[in-house]
Design a protein around this motif. Structure first.
Motif, PDB file in Angstrom:
ATOM      1  N   UNK A  11       0.665  -0.919   0.205  1.00 10.83           N
ATOM      2  CA  UNK A  11       0.114   0.261   0.108  1.00 10.83           C
ATOM      3  C   UNK A  11       1.217   1.137  -0.057  1.00 10.83           C
ATOM      4  N   UNK A  12      -0.114   2.680  -0.644  1.00 12.48           N
ATOM      5  CA  UNK A  12       0.735   3.230  -0.497  1.00 12.48           C
ATOM      6  C   UNK A  12       1.373   3.813   0.617  1.00 12.48           C
ATOM      7  N   UNK A  30      -4.563  12.339   5.842  1.00 12.10           N
ATOM      8  CA  UNK A  30      -5.355  12.814   4.957  1.00 12.10           C
ATOM      9  C   UNK A  30      -5.243  12.307   3.212  1.00 12.10           C
ATOM     10  N   UNK A  31      -4.145  12.773   2.693  1.00 14.64           N
ATOM     11  CA  UNK A  31      -2.951  12.456   1.901  1.00 14.64           C
ATOM     12  C   UNK A  31      -3.850  10.785   1.369  1.00 14.64           C
ATOM     13  N   UNK A  32      -3.568   9.688   1.536  1.00 15.22           N
ATOM     14  CA  UNK A  32      -4.242   8.578   1.210  1.00 15.22           C
ATOM     15  C   UNK A  32      -5.367   8.589   0.962  1.00 15.22           C
ATOM     16  N   UNK A  38      -4.929   7.561  -4.685  1.00 17.19           N
ATOM     17  CA  UNK A  38      -5.720   5.905  -4.656  1.00 17.19           C
ATOM     18  C   UNK A  38      -4.992   5.322  -5.870  1.00 17.19           C
ATOM     19  N   UNK A  39      -5.380   6.232  -7.805  1.00 10.47           N
ATOM     20  CA  UNK A  39      -5.323   6.113  -8.554  1.00 10.47           C
ATOM     21  C   UNK A  39      -3.564   5.055  -8.586  1.00 10.47           C
ATOM     22  N   UNK A  40      -2.544   5.593  -7.561  1.00 11.80           N
ATOM     23  CA  UNK A  40      -1.024   4.581  -7.568  1.00 11.80           C
ATOM     24  C   UNK A  40      -1.498   3.896  -6.601  1.00 11.80           C
ATOM     25  N   UNK A  41      -1.674   4.026  -5.267  1.00 10.52           N
ATOM     26  CA  UNK A  41      -2.067   2.721  -4.818  1.00 10.52           C
ATOM     27  C   UNK A  41      -2.826   1.973  -5.667  1.00 10.52           C
TER      28      UNK A  41
END
Length: 108
Positions: A11-12, A30-32, A38-41
Motif C-alpha cells: 500500500x502507499x 488525509x493524503x491517502x 488512490x490511483x497510484x496505490x
C-alpha cells in the motif's frame, strides 16, 4: 519454476509516512484519500500479477498521475507566492520547488 522473489505491494501509506518522517505534517494522513494517491496505490497493487507490456502501460499511467499531482502542487505554490506578494504579506513561505522532472522528458 519462478525464481523471482514474490512481491506484495504494502500500500502507499508506508511510503508516504516514511517520506514525512521528522516533519510536522498534520494533514499527511488525509493524503491517502486523494484521488491521485488512490490511483497510484491501485495501479502498484496490480503490477505483480501483470505481464511486462501491461506493467509498462500501468507504470506510464502512474507517471502521468504523479506528474499531474506535481503540477497541482506547483500551482498551489505559485498561488501562495503571488497572493502573498500582491498583498505585501510575508513572501517566501514556501520554498522554491525543485525543477519538475518527468520520465518522459529528456533533455540533452
Amino acid at each position: 519454476m519462478n525464481t523471482r522473489p514474490s512481491f506484495t505491494f504494502p500500500g502507499l501509506w508506508p511510503y508516504i509516512a516514511r517520506a514525512g518522517e521528522g516533519r510536522d505534517l498534520p494533514f499527511l494522513g488525509r493524503a491517502v484519500g486523494l484521488w491521485h494517491c488512490k490511483q497510484v496505490q491501485d495501479a502498484l497493487g496490480q503490477l505483480p500479477g501483470l505481464d511486462a507490456d501491461s506493467r509498462a502501460s500501468l507504470l506510464e499511467h502512474v507517471a502521468e498521475v504523479r506528474d499531474s499531482l506535481a503540477a497541482t502542487l506547483e500551482g498551489i505554490d505559485l498561488a501562495v507566492r503571488e497572493t502573498t506578494e500582491a498583498l505585501d504579506a510575508t513572501p517566501n513561505l514556501i520554498a522554491e520547488p525543485p525543477p519538475a522532472s518527468s520520465p518522459k522528458r529528456k533533455r540533452g
